[in-house]
Design a protein around this motif. Structure first.
Motif, PDB file in Angstrom:
ATOM      1  N   UNK A 295      43.216  -6.098 -19.517  1.00 10.81           N
ATOM      2  CA  UNK A 295      44.593  -5.636 -19.526  1.00 10.81           C
ATOM      3  C   UNK A 295      45.063  -5.158 -20.879  1.00 10.81           C
ATOM      4  N   UNK A 296      44.243  -5.364 -21.880  1.00 13.23           N
ATOM      5  CA  UNK A 296      44.589  -4.885 -23.212  1.00 13.23           C
ATOM      6  C   UNK A 296      43.609  -3.804 -23.654  1.00 13.23           C
ATOM      7  N   UNK A 297      42.871  -3.277 -22.707  1.00  7.33           N
ATOM      8  CA  UNK A 297      41.898  -2.233 -23.000  1.00  7.33           C
ATOM      9  C   UNK A 297      42.590  -0.878 -23.075  1.00  7.33           C
ATOM     10  N   UNK A 298      42.005   0.065 -23.790  1.00  4.61           N
ATOM     11  CA  UNK A 298      42.569   1.421 -23.781  1.00  4.61           C
ATOM     12  C   UNK A 298      42.514   1.983 -22.367  1.00  4.61           C
ATOM     13  N   UNK A 299      43.584   2.524 -21.893  1.00  6.89           N
ATOM     14  CA  UNK A 299      43.639   3.039 -20.532  1.00  6.89           C
ATOM     15  C   UNK A 299      44.400   2.134 -19.578  1.00  6.89           C
ATOM     16  N   UNK A 300      44.792   0.970 -20.038  1.00  2.00           N
ATOM     17  CA  UNK A 300      45.640   0.076 -19.252  1.00  2.00           C
ATOM     18  C   UNK A 300      47.086   0.369 -19.629  1.00  2.00           C
ATOM     19  N   UNK A 301      47.871   0.775 -18.658  1.00  2.00           N
ATOM     20  CA  UNK A 301      49.235   1.220 -18.928  1.00  2.00           C
ATOM     21  C   UNK A 301      50.242   0.128 -18.621  1.00  2.00           C
TER      22      UNK A 301
ATOM     23  N   UNK B 174      52.732  -2.500 -14.665  1.00  2.91           N
ATOM     24  CA  UNK B 174      51.449  -2.653 -15.317  1.00  2.91           C
ATOM     25  C   UNK B 174      50.394  -2.005 -14.432  1.00  2.91           C
ATOM     26  N   UNK B 175      49.681  -1.020 -14.981  1.00  2.00           N
ATOM     27  CA  UNK B 175      48.632  -0.332 -14.227  1.00  2.00           C
ATOM     28  C   UNK B 175      47.343  -0.401 -15.046  1.00  2.00           C
ATOM     29  N   UNK B 176      46.419  -1.276 -14.665  1.00  2.00           N
ATOM     30  CA  UNK B 176      45.200  -1.485 -15.455  1.00  2.00           C
ATOM     31  C   UNK B 176      44.035  -0.600 -14.998  1.00  2.00           C
TER      32      UNK B 176
ATOM     33  N   UNK C  41      38.297  -0.484 -13.499  1.00  8.48           N
ATOM     34  CA  UNK C  41      36.971   0.135 -13.505  1.00  8.48           C
ATOM     35  C   UNK C  41      35.909  -0.833 -14.007  1.00  8.48           C
ATOM     36  N   UNK C  42      36.232  -1.585 -15.039  1.00  7.30           N
ATOM     37  CA  UNK C  42      35.292  -2.559 -15.581  1.00  7.30           C
ATOM     38  C   UNK C  42      34.974  -3.649 -14.559  1.00  7.30           C
ATOM     39  N   UNK C  43      35.987  -4.197 -13.921  1.00  8.68           N
ATOM     40  CA  UNK C  43      35.764  -5.229 -12.901  1.00  8.68           C
ATOM     41  C   UNK C  43      34.974  -4.681 -11.709  1.00  8.68           C
ATOM     42  N   UNK C  44      35.259  -3.462 -11.308  1.00 11.93           N
ATOM     43  CA  UNK C  44      34.530  -2.837 -10.214  1.00 11.93           C
ATOM     44  C   UNK C  44      33.063  -2.663 -10.564  1.00 11.93           C
ATOM     45  N   UNK C  45      32.799  -2.235 -11.793  1.00 15.48           N
ATOM     46  CA  UNK C  45      31.420  -2.061 -12.240  1.00 15.48           C
ATOM     47  C   UNK C  45      30.668  -3.391 -12.246  1.00 15.48           C
ATOM     48  N   UNK C  46      31.290  -4.431 -12.761  1.00 14.25           N
ATOM     49  CA  UNK C  46      30.655  -5.750 -12.819  1.00 14.25           C
ATOM     50  C   UNK C  46      30.393  -6.284 -11.415  1.00 14.25           C
TER      51      UNK C  46
END
Length: 64
Positions: A28-34, A44-46, A51-56
């Motif tokens: 939620x503090x990554x670049x691209x989290x609005x 809040x739109x992460x 994408x990271x959670x989906x990939x994992x």
């Protein structure tokens, strides 16, 4: 069209509820989290965290 509006609304609602847990995990503090205010409410739109959670999760399902 109405189904998509309902799905988007429910997704945003779910994300708002899960947000405190995600922040504790460092997501939620990554670049691209609005994070913004609209109509007196914080939204809040992460995108990147999702994408990271989906990939994992996809890696875990392929390994199992």
């Amino acid at each position: 069209m109405m189904r998509w509006l309902i799905v988007v609304f429910l997704a945003l609602l779910l994300i708002s509820w899960v947000r405190p847990w995600m922040e504790k995990m460092g997501l939620g503090k990554l670049p691209g989290d609005f994070h913004f205010k609209l109509f007196g409410r914080e939204w809040y739109i992460p995108f990147t965290s999702t994408l990271l959670l989906s990939f994992v999760l996809s890696l875990l399902t392929k390994l199992l």
